[in-house]
Design an enzyme around this catalytic site. Structure first.
Site: not given
Ligand code: PEP
Ligand code: MG
Length: 604
Positions: A198, A511
């Site tokens: 945070h 992503c």
């Molecule tokens: C990931 O794991 O790459 C992802 C995009 O999800 P998070 O970071 O929310 O786990």
């Protein structure tokens, strides 16, 4: 003067930018409380003193909350709610009053006793949920005890500073971070924490350069030491020479000029030199980020995280709230898709309304799609909200941490059932939306050809995929240099996924954070990904890079990186390849080519 390597400390850059100045150390720990008992006649006076202190600290926290809301946004401000709730917890406060009444302790000693008792209890439970709350407990205790003992708080440290300084601490609480004034505190160094803590998120929002995970920082940096902090590279240089200071100033001003130039790329299309369109979407964690994603002209949202809708709330958001939120984001990107990722609870995400039980290995435990399928009411509410909002927006649904085909099939089944229920109830809603799989486990990557048959698209979450492939906890500062998404093992999986999607003629994107780093974006393009979802601040940079390269160059570099023996060599290969095309120092502030070569020419 000792060589630079002896004066260099490394950590994780969590908020970019360069800061130069003297350091100041803050110790965020419970003060020493003398053991003292009071005469029976004074017991009620101690209780009154305790209650007055609680009232004052509540006021302080409410002020901080308002300040956080002002400076960093509504969602970040909610982190103070947990501390406020603790001050109102009847068992906790009742227990302290009991200690005063029965053992005749001073208010501060009773508060300390109770805090330590609860701390031991929570530590022994080993639950990540309680571990997260430990920081809040300590934060509250420090505040109340300091108040009762009329001690100066940590925040007083910078009120007496004679010049702008860099703050060094073992651990930075969000409460401390949000009070920081950029005119007084120009940089942050913390021993604990990673990009996702945070305090790091707050430092980034407030715009103070920061490096976390710097081991031994408090012991190694004497207060008053002159330092250069580079939050972009995650490096701290102590006692810099005049030449090093000049060097840092030059880097700083060229980075600023560079940022202005990057703005020019915002209205340009995201196409490679050979005319291939790369869809650049935004990741969105907090509603506050929407504005920047729009300003940077993201082509939709490739990952709308929904867990943060819950942060700071005592209950899960209802169907109406979610429908409104999804519709708002969807309509903000009219004409482009918005991919809603269903709740990714568990692991390191334990917002208050989610009551996961204590598990010895939460990252291997009841997490993400497993929780959703086991809690159908929660899951179905989210699915209904997406279907309803999809009447006026181009929404897609994506499920996290998939390891098996039936997780996708069961989700699709539920989506069908909810569409029928909504239709029967006469509620306007889409009949279905495209359903995607997040490929973030080795199981899903290996099974990509099968998963793509039962889904509409794949999106690779490289944060978790790297964590699970290399068996490296993504939040552990100690293992940060082993967390290498360029490892040839991860690259092979990325290639398998891209090829599976291509063979099935379905879209695949990335992503994870990797897509927001320029070297990696080039690599991902070469591995066959033509949709990338990146953090809002990184959109112009990645677009600029895409516009400098050809897909043939990217493919050649990716093939060479795939054949590398290690993550370091894979990175070197990417640097070599890009050095032929652009000024490498722009992409990778720390870039040094292996043979001592620094960069190629800048062709823009
Ligand atoms: C990931 O794991 O790459 C992802 C995009 O999800 P998070 O970071 O929310 O786990
Ligand atoms: Mg993930």
């Amino acid at each position: 003067m000792s060589p630079p390597s002896d004066r260099l400390l490394k950590g994780i850059g969590v908020s970019p930018g360069i800061a130069m100045g003297p350091t100041v150390t803050v110790r965020w720990a419970l003060p020493e409380v003398p053991h003292r008992v009071v005469p029976r006649t004074q017991v009620e006076k101690e209780i009154r003193r305790l209650r007055a202190a609680l009232k004052d600290v509540r006021k302080q926290l409410n002020e901080l909350r308002a300040r956080a809301e002002d400076r960093a946004g509504v969602d970040e401000a909610r982190i103070f709610d947990a501390q406020l709730l603790m001050l109102e917890d009847k068992d906790f406060i009742g227990g302290i009053e009991e200690l005063i009444r029965e053992n005749h302790l001073t208010a501060e000693k009773a508060f300390e006793f109770k805090t330590l008792e609860v701390r031991d209890l929570w530590t022994a439970a080993g639950s990540p949920l309680l571990k997260e709350r430990l920081a809040d407990l300590t934060g509250v205790a420090i505040r109340v005890i300091q108040h009762l003992m009329h001690k100066r708080g940590a925040s007083d440290v910078w009120e007496s500073l004679s010049e702008p300084s860099i703050l060094v601490a073992r651990e930075l609480s969000p409460g401390l971070t949000v009070q920081l004034d950029r005119d007084q505190i120009i940089g942050l160094i913390s021993e604990e924490g990673t990009k996702t803590s945070h305090a790091a998120i707050l430092a980034h929002s407030i715009g103070i350069p920061a490096i976390f995970g710097v081991r031994g920082a408090v012991a190694r940096i004497r207060p008053g030491t002159s330092a250069i902090l580079d939050g972009t590279t995650g490096k701290v240089l102590l006692d810099p020479t005049p030449d090093e200071i000049e060097d840092a100033k030059r880097t700083d001003s060229s980075r600023r000029e560079w940022e202005v130039r990057l703005e020019e790329v915002v209205p340009q299309p995201s196409v490679t030199l050979d005319g291939v369109h790369v869809a650049l979407r935004s990741n969105l964690d907090l509603p506050d980020e929407l504005e920047q994603a729009q300003a940077h002209r993201a082509e939709g949202v490739g990952l709308l995280r929904t867990e943060f809708l819950i942060t700071g709330h005592s209950e899960l958001p209802d169907e109406e709230t979610q429908t409104t939120y999804f519709r708002r984001i969807g309509e903000a990107f009219a004409g482009f898709p918005v991919v809603v990722r269903t709740y990714d609870l568990g692991g390191d995400k334990f917002p208050a309304p989610f009551r996961g039980s204590a598990e010895p290995n939460p990252f291997l435990g009841w997490r993400a799609i497993r929780v959703c399928l086991d809690e159908p009411e929660m899951f179905r509410t989210q699915i209904r909200a997406v279907l309803r909002a999809a009447t006026s927006a181009n929404l897609q649904l994506m499920i996290p941490l998939v390891t098996r085909l039936d997780e996708v099939e069961r989700t699709r089944e539920m989506m069908k059932e909810e569409a029928v229920r909504l239709a029967q109830a006469g509620i306007p809603a889409a009949q279905s939306v495209p359903l995607g799989v997040m490929v973030e486990t080795p199981a899903a990557a290996v099974l990509a050809d099968r998963l793509v048959e039962v889904s509409d698209f794949l999106s690779v979450g490289t944060n978790d995929l790297t964590q699970y492939t290399l068996v490296v906890d993504r939040g552990n500062a100690r293992l940060a240099d082993r967390f290498t998404p360029h490892d040839p093992s991860v690259l092979r999986l990325l290639k398998v996924v891209a090829e599976a999607a291509r063979a099935a003629n379905k879209p695949a994107s990335v992503c994870g954070e990797m897509a927001s780093e320029p070297l990696s974006a080039f690599l991902l393009l070469g591995l066959g990904y033509e949709t990338l979802s990146v953090a809002p601040p990184a959109l112009p940079f990645i677009k600029w890079l895409i516009r400098q390269v050809t897909t043939a160059q990217a493919r050649a570099a990716a093939d060479a990186a795939l054949a590398a023996r290690s993550a370091e060599l894979a990175l070197d290969i990417l640097r070599f390849a890009l050095a032929e095309i652009v000024d490498l120092t722009l992409l990778d502030a720390d870039a040094r080519l292996p043979a001592g070569r620094r960069s190629g020419s800048l062709k823009t």
